[in-house]
Design a protein around this motif. Structure first.
Motif, PDB file in Angstrom:
ATOM      1  N   VAL A 118       0.866  -1.176   0.000  1.00 54.07           N
ATOM      2  CA  VAL A 118       0.000   0.000   0.000  1.00 54.07           C
ATOM      3  C   VAL A 118       0.901   1.223   0.000  1.00 54.07           C
ATOM      4  O   VAL A 118       1.858   1.305   0.777  1.00 54.07           O
ATOM      5  CB  VAL A 118      -0.914   0.026   1.254  1.00 54.07           C
ATOM      6  CG1 VAL A 118      -1.758   1.293   1.274  1.00 54.07           C
ATOM      7  CG2 VAL A 118      -1.797  -1.213   1.290  1.00 54.07           C
ATOM      8  N   VAL A 119       0.597   2.160  -0.896  1.00 52.74           N
ATOM      9  CA  VAL A 119       1.374   3.396  -0.958  1.00 52.74           C
ATOM     10  C   VAL A 119       0.457   4.566  -0.637  1.00 52.74           C
ATOM     11  O   VAL A 119      -0.750   4.507  -0.872  1.00 52.74           O
ATOM     12  CB  VAL A 119       2.057   3.588  -2.331  1.00 52.74           C
ATOM     13  CG1 VAL A 119       3.016   2.453  -2.602  1.00 52.74           C
ATOM     14  CG2 VAL A 119       1.042   3.700  -3.440  1.00 52.74           C
ATOM     15  N   VAL A 120       1.054   5.622  -0.086  1.00 55.91           N
ATOM     16  CA  VAL A 120       0.296   6.809   0.316  1.00 55.91           C
ATOM     17  C   VAL A 120       0.783   7.979  -0.520  1.00 55.91           C
ATOM     18  O   VAL A 120       1.914   8.439  -0.363  1.00 55.91           O
ATOM     19  CB  VAL A 120       0.496   7.114   1.817  1.00 55.91           C
ATOM     20  CG1 VAL A 120      -0.329   8.316   2.230  1.00 55.91           C
ATOM     21  CG2 VAL A 120       0.153   5.891   2.666  1.00 55.91           C
ATOM     22  N   PHE A 121      -0.098   8.439  -1.407  1.00 56.21           N
ATOM     23  CA  PHE A 121       0.220   9.616  -2.212  1.00 56.21           C
ATOM     24  C   PHE A 121      -0.354  10.832  -1.511  1.00 56.21           C
ATOM     25  O   PHE A 121      -1.535  10.879  -1.195  1.00 56.21           O
ATOM     26  CB  PHE A 121      -0.379   9.499  -3.618  1.00 56.21           C
ATOM     27  CG  PHE A 121       0.252   8.429  -4.458  1.00 56.21           C
ATOM     28  CD1 PHE A 121       1.494   8.623  -5.027  1.00 56.21           C
ATOM     29  CD2 PHE A 121      -0.407   7.228  -4.670  1.00 56.21           C
ATOM     30  CE1 PHE A 121       2.077   7.642  -5.803  1.00 56.21           C
ATOM     31  CE2 PHE A 121       0.171   6.240  -5.452  1.00 56.21           C
ATOM     32  CZ  PHE A 121       1.417   6.438  -6.015  1.00 56.21           C
ATOM     33  N   GLN A 127       7.769  12.655  -1.576  1.00 53.73           N
ATOM     34  CA  GLN A 127       8.072  11.328  -1.061  1.00 53.73           C
ATOM     35  C   GLN A 127       6.781  10.509  -0.934  1.00 53.73           C
ATOM     36  O   GLN A 127       5.719  11.047  -0.675  1.00 53.73           O
ATOM     37  CB  GLN A 127       8.757  11.397   0.310  1.00 53.73           C
ATOM     38  CG  GLN A 127      10.076  12.124   0.306  1.00 53.73           C
ATOM     39  CD  GLN A 127       9.925  13.632   0.400  1.00 53.73           C
ATOM     40  OE1 GLN A 127       8.843  14.137   0.646  1.00 53.73           O
ATOM     41  NE2 GLN A 127      10.998  14.354   0.170  1.00 53.73           N
ATOM     42  N   VAL A 128       6.929   9.179  -1.103  1.00 59.49           N
ATOM     43  CA  VAL A 128       5.765   8.287  -1.068  1.00 59.49           C
ATOM     44  C   VAL A 128       6.020   7.184  -0.041  1.00 59.49           C
ATOM     45  O   VAL A 128       6.839   6.292  -0.282  1.00 59.49           O
ATOM     46  CB  VAL A 128       5.505   7.671  -2.465  1.00 59.49           C
ATOM     47  CG1 VAL A 128       4.270   6.802  -2.433  1.00 59.49           C
ATOM     48  CG2 VAL A 128       5.397   8.751  -3.524  1.00 59.49           C
ATOM     49  N   PRO A 129       5.328   7.210   1.100  1.00 61.31           N
ATOM     50  CA  PRO A 129       5.458   6.130   2.077  1.00 61.31           C
ATOM     51  C   PRO A 129       4.887   4.822   1.525  1.00 61.31           C
ATOM     52  O   PRO A 129       3.857   4.822   0.854  1.00 61.31           O
ATOM     53  CB  PRO A 129       4.626   6.619   3.263  1.00 61.31           C
ATOM     54  CG  PRO A 129       4.498   8.092   3.065  1.00 61.31           C
ATOM     55  CD  PRO A 129       4.507   8.304   1.590  1.00 61.31           C
ATOM     56  N   VAL A 130       5.560   3.712   1.826  1.00 62.71           N
ATOM     57  CA  VAL A 130       5.147   2.398   1.340  1.00 62.71           C
ATOM     58  C   VAL A 130       5.078   1.440   2.523  1.00 62.71           C
ATOM     59  O   VAL A 130       5.996   1.379   3.345  1.00 62.71           O
ATOM     60  CB  VAL A 130       6.130   1.855   0.272  1.00 62.71           C
ATOM     61  CG1 VAL A 130       5.687   0.491  -0.226  1.00 62.71           C
ATOM     62  CG2 VAL A 130       6.262   2.844  -0.891  1.00 62.71           C
ATOM     63  N   PHE A 131       3.972   0.679   2.600  1.00 62.60           N
ATOM     64  CA  PHE A 131       3.741  -0.319   3.646  1.00 62.60           C
ATOM     65  C   PHE A 131       3.343  -1.627   2.993  1.00 62.60           C
ATOM     66  O   PHE A 131       2.871  -1.639   1.861  1.00 62.60           O
ATOM     67  CB  PHE A 131       2.581   0.113   4.559  1.00 62.60           C
ATOM     68  CG  PHE A 131       2.793   1.407   5.268  1.00 62.60           C
ATOM     69  CD1 PHE A 131       3.322   1.430   6.538  1.00 62.60           C
ATOM     70  CD2 PHE A 131       2.458   2.613   4.665  1.00 62.60           C
ATOM     71  CE1 PHE A 131       3.516   2.629   7.203  1.00 62.60           C
ATOM     72  CE2 PHE A 131       2.649   3.810   5.314  1.00 62.60           C
ATOM     73  CZ  PHE A 131       3.179   3.823   6.585  1.00 62.60           C
ATOM     74  N   THR A 132       3.505  -2.728   3.730  1.00 66.11           N
ATOM     75  CA  THR A 132       2.897  -3.968   3.267  1.00 66.11           C
ATOM     76  C   THR A 132       1.403  -3.881   3.556  1.00 66.11           C
ATOM     77  O   THR A 132       0.966  -3.051   4.363  1.00 66.11           O
ATOM     78  CB  THR A 132       3.486  -5.203   3.982  1.00 66.11           C
ATOM     79  OG1 THR A 132       3.149  -5.124   5.369  1.00 66.11           O
ATOM     80  CG2 THR A 132       4.991  -5.305   3.793  1.00 66.11           C
ATOM     81  N   ALA A 133       0.607  -4.736   2.919  1.00 67.58           N
ATOM     82  CA  ALA A 133      -0.842  -4.718   3.144  1.00 67.58           C
ATOM     83  C   ALA A 133      -1.171  -5.040   4.603  1.00 67.58           C
ATOM     84  O   ALA A 133      -2.217  -4.623   5.112  1.00 67.58           O
ATOM     85  CB  ALA A 133      -1.539  -5.689   2.214  1.00 67.58           C
ATOM     86  N   SER A 134      -0.271  -5.726   5.310  1.00 69.15           N
ATOM     87  CA  SER A 134      -0.504  -6.042   6.719  1.00 69.15           C
ATOM     88  C   SER A 134      -0.071  -4.903   7.644  1.00 69.15           C
ATOM     89  O   SER A 134      -0.236  -4.985   8.853  1.00 69.15           O
ATOM     90  CB  SER A 134       0.227  -7.326   7.107  1.00 69.15           C
ATOM     91  OG  SER A 134       1.627  -7.143   6.978  1.00 69.15           O
ATOM     92  N   GLY A 135       0.492  -3.833   7.072  1.00 63.76           N
ATOM     93  CA  GLY A 135       0.849  -2.664   7.876  1.00 63.76           C
ATOM     94  C   GLY A 135       2.317  -2.525   8.220  1.00 63.76           C
ATOM     95  O   GLY A 135       2.704  -1.590   8.904  1.00 63.76           O
TER      96      GLY A 135
END
Length: 160
Positions: A118-121, A127-135
């Motif tokens: 999951v990415v947060v635009f 900059q773009v924060p990136v997480f796994t789907a589990s957080g």
């Protein structure tokens, strides 16, 4: 000796109130604007009061319900410190919410799924924060074009 005055002040909460140094206490800054802006110099600054309360009921309301931008009327004791640059200390023994701040709106924030990621635009940031789907935190891509490179490095065990 510092002079003490009991009074009521209307002002806006500057930031989310924080717990005090002991149980049942809270602290916050209150911004008070001059009452009659037409009669004072246009560059007259607002007054900042460093507020604290030892009343557990007031502390509970402050910590659970009060948000930045809320207009409050506080009553209590004002003590001016010896340092003229330091904000006056205000011990709150009464609190009334005069006007709640409007609920914050999130503009330009989009969550997008990239497979198991999951990415947060955010329109305000490159900059773009990136997480796994589990957080789980993966990292922050420097640009949207660098997201796949960041995910590749993470999958290869490079970032943890």
């Amino acid at each position: 000796m510092n002079p003490q005055t009991h009074l009521a002040i209307d002002g806006y909460v500057d930031a989310i109130p924080a717990p005090g140094t002991s149980w049942g206490t809270a602290r916050f800054d209150l911004i008070h604007s001059p009452a009659d802006a037409d009669r004072i110099a246009p560059d007259t600054p607002d007054t900042v009061y460093a507020c604290t309360t030892g009343d557990p009921r007031i502390a509970d309301v402050l910590l659970r319900e009060i948000q930045p931008g809320d207009l409050l009327r506080v009553t209590g004791t004002l003590v001016q410190t010896d340092d003229p640059q330091a904000p006056a200390r205000f011990t709150v023994d009464g609190l009334e919410v005069l006007e709640a701040a409007p609920a914050p709106m999130v503009y330009g924030l989009v969550l997008e799924r990239f497979g198991n990621y999951v990415v947060v635009f955010d329109a305000d940031r490159d900059q773009v924060p990136v997480f796994t789907a589990s957080g789980r935190w993966v990292g922050e891509a420097t640009t949207a074009d660098a997201i796949s490179d960041l995910i590749d490095v993470y999958e290869e065990g490079g970032i943890r």
